[in-house]
Write an enzyme that holds these catalytic residues in place. Structure first.
Site, PDB file in Angstrom:
ATOM      1  N   VAL A 142     -16.326  14.947  44.008  1.00 17.45           N
ATOM      2  CA  VAL A 142     -15.999  16.134  44.708  1.00 17.45           C
ATOM      3  C   VAL A 142     -15.278  16.185  45.878  1.00 17.45           C
ATOM      4  CG1 VAL A 142     -17.129  18.339  45.598  1.00 17.45           C
ATOM      5  CG2 VAL A 142     -18.223  16.888  43.731  1.00 17.45           C
ATOM      6  N   GLU A 201     -10.044   3.619  34.703  1.00 18.62           N
ATOM      7  CA  GLU A 201      -9.501   4.977  33.864  1.00 18.62           C
ATOM      8  C   GLU A 201      -8.951   4.938  32.609  1.00 18.62           C
ATOM      9  OE1 GLU A 201      -9.090   7.805  37.016  1.00 18.62           O
ATOM     10  OE2 GLU A 201      -7.790   9.180  35.829  1.00 18.62           O
ATOM     11  N   ASP A 226     -11.155   5.515  45.880  1.00 14.80           N
ATOM     12  CA  ASP A 226     -10.993   6.551  44.912  1.00 14.80           C
ATOM     13  C   ASP A 226      -9.571   6.485  44.355  1.00 14.80           C
ATOM     14  OD1 ASP A 226     -11.714   8.628  43.233  1.00 14.80           O
ATOM     15  OD2 ASP A 226     -10.855   9.935  44.748  1.00 14.80           O
ATOM     16  N   GLY A 246      -9.084  19.564  41.560  1.00 15.80           N
ATOM     17  CA  GLY A 246      -8.512  20.987  42.294  1.00 15.80           C
ATOM     18  C   GLY A 246      -9.281  22.171  41.808  1.00 15.80           C
TER      19      GLY A 246
HETATM   20  P1  13P Z   1     -11.859  17.818  42.809  1.00 13.04           P
HETATM   21  O1  13P Z   1     -11.133  17.847  44.358  1.00 13.04           O
HETATM   22  O2  13P Z   1     -11.619  18.635  42.169  1.00 13.04           O
HETATM   23  O3  13P Z   1     -13.083  17.972  43.403  1.00 13.04           O
HETATM   24  O4  13P Z   1     -11.692  16.263  42.548  1.00 13.04           O
HETATM   25  C1  13P Z   1     -12.112  15.191  43.428  1.00 13.04           C
HETATM   26  C2  13P Z   1     -12.022  13.708  42.501  1.00 13.04           C
HETATM   27  O5  13P Z   1     -11.925  13.925  41.674  1.00 13.04           O
HETATM   28  C3  13P Z   1     -11.559  12.670  43.568  1.00 13.04           C
HETATM   29  O6  13P Z   1     -11.421  11.454  42.611  1.00 13.04           O
END
Ligand code: 13P
Length: 281
Positions: free
Chosen positions: A232, A133, A81, A182
């Site tokens: 998430v 992205e 990620d 977040g």
């Molecule tokens: P959150 O921390 O808001 O759930 O986002 C996670 C995310 O997008 C990881 O790439």
């Protein structure tokens, strides 16, 4: 079985639901995520950021997931990620990740396109799928006391997104449509029309980052508009931490990890099950 994120998302796109992409940085979180997937018989993407992978160990993480998945009946993708460089993407591929996300969204369009193209060439040669992205999402996966950092958000331009997707050959597209990483004092407001426009011209599955703290009706609307991967992290981190606090409260003498860590695994599992159910058809 381990699959690429693209393979899992093709079915989601055709059948109008979303697959959860859940971040992990510890063995307990990994177990909680995979237990939820197995109990609900639903594929998930399990992922680490570079920071999470550096803490856990790229190879340790992949080997752990592959070992657990051998005894599971659902398909799982292992994703890097927000990979920030060709080097970290290469390291993830060499460690056995099945998918990578290259995030050069702070670069200008030409440089972002160029680096993303290099990642696609490398990843596809190893049968690894790529998420690219464009636009800037902002925020960080924590519970913040203040409001969302609106000044740093750059919404994705649908026309540029179509050009970027075509020029790079990515498998999955992550955009900025009002989503922020977040949890903040104020709730996000997703630009559903923007998601629809990008979805119609993209031809690839769309990813929604910053999945924590988005109201359920907006999640449903986003899926209806074409989102089929939802990331998430913060809600998982919060559940893990709160469960550890609960498990240790009043037990200062408890030193046996396997007595207090199961509560954290269960808490993560419950959050992930709730999200999987929300993202389903
Ligand atoms: P959150 O921390 O808001 O759930 O986002 C996670 C995310 O997008 C990881 O790439």
């Amino acid at each position: 079985m381990i699959r690429t994120a693209r393979e899992l998302l093709e079915d989601a796109r055709l059948n109008h639901y979303a697959i959860g992409a859940f971040n992990t940085s510890t063995l307990e979180i990994t177990k909680g995520i995979l237990k939820a997937a197995e109990e609900l018989k639903t594929p998930v993407i399990i992922e680490t950021s570079e920071g999470e992978a550096n803490f856990e160990g790229y190879q340790v993480f992949v080997d752990t997931v592959r070992d657990i998945v051998m005894n599971m009946s659902v398909d799982i993708a292992i994703n890097l990620d927000h990979g920030k460089s060709l080097e970290s993407v290469k390291y993830a591929i060499d460690s056995g990740y099945s998918s990578v996300h290259i995030d050069c969204s702070k670069m200008d369009l030409a440089s972002n396109t160029e680096l993303t193209k290099q990642v696609v060439e490398l990843a596809h040669a190893h049968k690894v799928s790529v998420e690219g992205e464009l636009g800037y999402i902002g925020g960080s996966s924590e519970v913040h006391e203040g409001e969302q950092p609106k000044e740093e958000i750059v919404l994705t331009n649908p026309k540029e997104a179509a050009e970027y997707i075509k020029a790079t050959g990515i498998d999955i597209f992550a955009g900025s449509y009002g989503n922020v990483h977040g949890i903040y004092k104020n709730e996000p407001t997703l630009d559903i029309e923007r998601i629809k426009q990008i979805s119609q011209s993209s031809g690839v599955p769309l990813s929604l980052h910053g999945g924590s703290g988005i109201p359920e009706d907006q999640i449903k609307a986003a899926i209806g508009a074409g989102i089929c991967k939802i990331n998430v992290n913060t809600e998982i981190r919060r559940a893990y931490r709160e469960a550890l606090d609960r498990a240790l409260r009043g037990k200062n003498a408890e030193i046996i990890p396997y007595k207090y860590l199961p509560e954290a695994i269960e808490a993560v599992k419950e959050v992930v099950k709730k999200k999987i159910t929300l993202f389903s058809k």
